[in-house]
Scaffold this motif. Structure first.
Motif, PDB file in Angstrom:
ATOM      1  N   PHE A 157       0.846  -1.079   0.212  1.00 28.72           N
ATOM      2  CA  PHE A 157      -0.141  -0.038   0.193  1.00 28.72           C
ATOM      3  C   PHE A 157       0.974   1.093  -0.074  1.00 28.72           C
ATOM      4  CE2 PHE A 157      -2.800   3.331   1.632  1.00 28.72           C
ATOM      5  CZ  PHE A 157      -4.002   2.913   0.955  1.00 28.72           C
ATOM      6  N   PRO A 158       0.527   2.324  -0.839  1.00 27.70           N
ATOM      7  CA  PRO A 158       1.323   3.408  -0.873  1.00 27.70           C
ATOM      8  C   PRO A 158       1.716   4.041   0.487  1.00 27.70           C
ATOM      9  CG  PRO A 158      -0.232   3.432  -2.573  1.00 27.70           C
ATOM     10  CD  PRO A 158      -0.513   2.500  -1.826  1.00 27.70           C
ATOM     11  N   VAL A 159       3.073   4.601   0.422  1.00 28.65           N
ATOM     12  CA  VAL A 159       3.367   5.259   1.918  1.00 28.65           C
ATOM     13  C   VAL A 159       2.479   6.341   2.073  1.00 28.65           C
ATOM     14  CG1 VAL A 159       5.531   6.022   3.170  1.00 28.65           C
ATOM     15  CG2 VAL A 159       5.654   4.344   1.553  1.00 28.65           C
ATOM     16  N   PHE A 160       2.282   6.647   3.231  1.00 31.27           N
ATOM     17  CA  PHE A 160       1.402   7.822   3.515  1.00 31.27           C
ATOM     18  C   PHE A 160       1.857   8.544   4.838  1.00 31.27           C
ATOM     19  CE2 PHE A 160      -0.517   4.241   5.396  1.00 31.27           C
ATOM     20  CZ  PHE A 160      -1.094   4.695   6.640  1.00 31.27           C
ATOM     21  N   ASN A 161       1.047   9.830   5.223  1.00 32.99           N
ATOM     22  CA  ASN A 161       1.378  10.536   6.347  1.00 32.99           C
ATOM     23  C   ASN A 161      -0.239  10.559   7.215  1.00 32.99           C
ATOM     24  OD1 ASN A 161       0.332  12.984   5.046  1.00 32.99           O
ATOM     25  ND2 ASN A 161       2.113  13.285   4.173  1.00 32.99           N
ATOM     26  N   LEU A 162       0.055  11.567   8.174  1.00 32.73           N
ATOM     27  CA  LEU A 162      -1.177  11.607   9.195  1.00 32.73           C
ATOM     28  C   LEU A 162      -2.077  12.765   8.134  1.00 32.73           C
ATOM     29  CD1 LEU A 162      -1.340  12.427  12.579  1.00 32.73           C
ATOM     30  CD2 LEU A 162      -2.680  13.782  11.148  1.00 32.73           C
ATOM     31  N   ALA A 163      -1.403  13.482   7.327  1.00 34.92           N
ATOM     32  CA  ALA A 163      -2.493  14.326   6.618  1.00 34.92           C
ATOM     33  C   ALA A 163      -3.313  13.521   5.485  1.00 34.92           C
ATOM     34  CB  ALA A 163      -1.724  15.484   5.934  1.00 34.92           C
ATOM     35  N   ASP A 164      -2.656  12.735   4.834  1.00 40.16           N
ATOM     36  CA  ASP A 164      -3.286  11.872   4.131  1.00 40.16           C
ATOM     37  C   ASP A 164      -4.477  11.106   4.560  1.00 40.16           C
ATOM     38  OD1 ASP A 164      -1.510  12.594   1.988  1.00 40.16           O
ATOM     39  OD2 ASP A 164      -0.240  10.987   2.312  1.00 40.16           O
ATOM     40  N   SER A 165      -4.094  10.586   5.829  1.00 37.35           N
ATOM     41  CA  SER A 165      -5.312   9.891   6.721  1.00 37.35           C
ATOM     42  C   SER A 165      -6.262  10.819   7.092  1.00 37.35           C
ATOM     43  CB  SER A 165      -4.580   9.229   7.845  1.00 37.35           C
ATOM     44  OG  SER A 165      -3.358   8.486   7.514  1.00 37.35           O
ATOM     45  N   ALA A 166      -6.106  11.944   7.481  1.00 41.30           N
ATOM     46  CA  ALA A 166      -7.038  13.048   7.782  1.00 41.30           C
ATOM     47  C   ALA A 166      -8.047  13.102   6.580  1.00 41.30           C
ATOM     48  CB  ALA A 166      -6.544  13.989   8.364  1.00 41.30           C
ATOM     49  N   ILE A 167      -7.493  13.473   5.541  1.00 43.00           N
ATOM     50  CA  ILE A 167      -8.038  13.731   4.158  1.00 43.00           C
ATOM     51  C   ILE A 167      -9.075  12.644   3.930  1.00 43.00           C
ATOM     52  CG2 ILE A 167      -7.870  14.187   1.749  1.00 43.00           C
ATOM     53  CD1 ILE A 167      -5.298  15.565   2.313  1.00 43.00           C
ATOM     54  N   CYS A 168      -8.533  11.265   3.917  1.00 41.64           N
ATOM     55  CA  CYS A 168      -9.462  10.242   3.566  1.00 41.64           C
ATOM     56  C   CYS A 168     -10.270  10.021   4.550  1.00 41.64           C
ATOM     57  CB  CYS A 168      -8.561   9.112   3.422  1.00 41.64           C
ATOM     58  SG  CYS A 168      -7.381   9.045   2.098  1.00 41.64           S
ATOM     59  N   VAL A 169     -10.190  10.283   5.721  1.00 38.44           N
ATOM     60  CA  VAL A 169     -11.313  10.095   6.803  1.00 38.44           C
ATOM     61  C   VAL A 169     -12.350  11.159   6.619  1.00 38.44           C
ATOM     62  CG1 VAL A 169     -11.777   9.851   9.065  1.00 38.44           C
ATOM     63  CG2 VAL A 169      -9.841   8.645   8.300  1.00 38.44           C
ATOM     64  N   GLY A 170     -11.774  12.211   6.587  1.00 37.09           N
ATOM     65  CA  GLY A 170     -12.850  13.509   6.284  1.00 37.09           C
ATOM     66  C   GLY A 170     -13.408  13.382   5.242  1.00 37.09           C
ATOM     67  N   GLY A 171     -13.071  12.951   4.011  1.00 36.28           N
ATOM     68  CA  GLY A 171     -13.770  12.828   2.762  1.00 36.28           C
ATOM     69  C   GLY A 171     -14.704  11.557   2.983  1.00 36.28           C
ATOM     70  N   GLY A 172     -14.690  10.465   3.816  1.00 30.86           N
ATOM     71  CA  GLY A 172     -15.469   9.386   4.038  1.00 30.86           C
ATOM     72  C   GLY A 172     -16.593  10.086   4.630  1.00 30.86           C
ATOM     73  N   VAL A 173     -16.344  10.860   5.618  1.00 27.71           N
ATOM     74  CA  VAL A 173     -17.271  11.610   6.661  1.00 27.71           C
ATOM     75  C   VAL A 173     -18.252  12.249   5.766  1.00 27.71           C
ATOM     76  CG1 VAL A 173     -17.839  13.254   8.606  1.00 27.71           C
ATOM     77  CG2 VAL A 173     -15.976  11.353   8.645  1.00 27.71           C
ATOM     78  N   ILE A 174     -17.686  13.175   4.654  1.00 30.73           N
ATOM     79  CA  ILE A 174     -18.413  14.038   3.789  1.00 30.73           C
ATOM     80  C   ILE A 174     -19.402  13.103   2.889  1.00 30.73           C
ATOM     81  CG2 ILE A 174     -18.269  15.664   2.029  1.00 30.73           C
ATOM     82  CD1 ILE A 174     -15.748  16.849   3.263  1.00 30.73           C
ATOM     83  N   VAL A 175     -18.905  12.289   2.283  1.00 33.43           N
ATOM     84  CA  VAL A 175     -19.553  11.221   1.679  1.00 33.43           C
ATOM     85  C   VAL A 175     -20.940  10.721   2.450  1.00 33.43           C
ATOM     86  CG1 VAL A 175     -19.569   9.009   0.382  1.00 33.43           C
ATOM     87  CG2 VAL A 175     -17.673  10.645   0.018  1.00 33.43           C
ATOM     88  N   LEU A 176     -20.674  10.304   3.588  1.00 32.15           N
ATOM     89  CA  LEU A 176     -21.728   9.626   4.504  1.00 32.15           C
ATOM     90  C   LEU A 176     -22.627  10.703   4.627  1.00 32.15           C
ATOM     91  CD1 LEU A 176     -22.782   7.502   6.509  1.00 32.15           C
ATOM     92  CD2 LEU A 176     -21.268   8.453   8.267  1.00 32.15           C
TER      93      LEU A 176
END
Length: 200
Positions: A157-176
């Motif tokens: 899985f591509p290497v990531f950081n905390l900012a990437d994680s926050a963007i993905c989780v936040g995007g998931g909340v918005i989609v929900l």
């Protein structure tokens, strides 16, 4: 157009979403956004500083029996290493996202949207700081990535950081929130459509 009535200042009496035409609007959620975004930004910057200080020039550090690895990679692409080499364009897009979120924040009345947008805003600012201030120069800096799952160099899985994680989780909340038909201003999307038809 139907009148939403006066905005209530008592948090104990106002509903999360007004179901009646003259129900008071939920209270503004700008403060929640203003707490989450800087917190995400601060955590992202601190973890990146620690990663650079401790991982620069070293082999990836193995954690949890190989479940996680900590390499150090300078990413000139998007989140998770996508769009490699598009640094300037991605920096401008991130800046646009930040401006857009700040612009709609004045109408933000949904807790879910405030959480989602706060996470996205903090993550976008975290990676934007890297692109502006890190080498080789403004808008061309490499984002510091240092978390890898099951493989030292991101082959699983591509290497990531905390900012990437926050963007993905936040995007998931918005989609929900969108799936639940809740808009960022505290209203229901289906309710808005029916009001427009009634006023037509």
């Amino acid at each position: 157009m139907l009148d939403n009535g006066p905005v209530s200042t008592d948090p104990n009496t106002e509903p999360d979403t007004p179901d009646e035409p003259d129900a008071p609007l939920p209270k503004r959620r700008v403060l929640l956004l203003a707490v989450i975004a800087p917190l995400v930004l601060a955590l992202d910057l601190v973890t990146k500083i620690i990663a650079v200080d401790n991982l620069e020039g070293r082999d990836p550090v193995e954690l949890l029996g190989g479940l996680l690895y900590l390499p150090l990679i300078r990413n000139t692409g998007a989140a998770f290493g996508l769009a490699e080499g598009w640094t300037v364009i991605l920096a401008l897009i991130a800046a646009g996202v930040v401006v857009f979120i700040l612009w709609i924040a004045r109408r933000l009345r949904s807790v879910g949207w405030a959480i989602g947008l706060g996470l996205v805003l903090g993550g976008a600012m975290g990676n934007l700081v890297d692109r502006i201030f890190r080498a080789p120069g403004p808008l061309r800096g490499g984002v510091v990535d240092f978390i890898s799952v099951l493989d030292p160099w991101g082959n699983f899985f591509p290497v990531f950081n905390l900012a990437d994680s926050a963007i993905c989780v936040g995007g998931g909340v918005i989609v929900l929130m969108a799936l639940l038909q809740r808009d960022y201003d505290g209203t229901r999307v289906e309710k808005k459509s029916s009001e427009k038809k009634a006023g037509a």
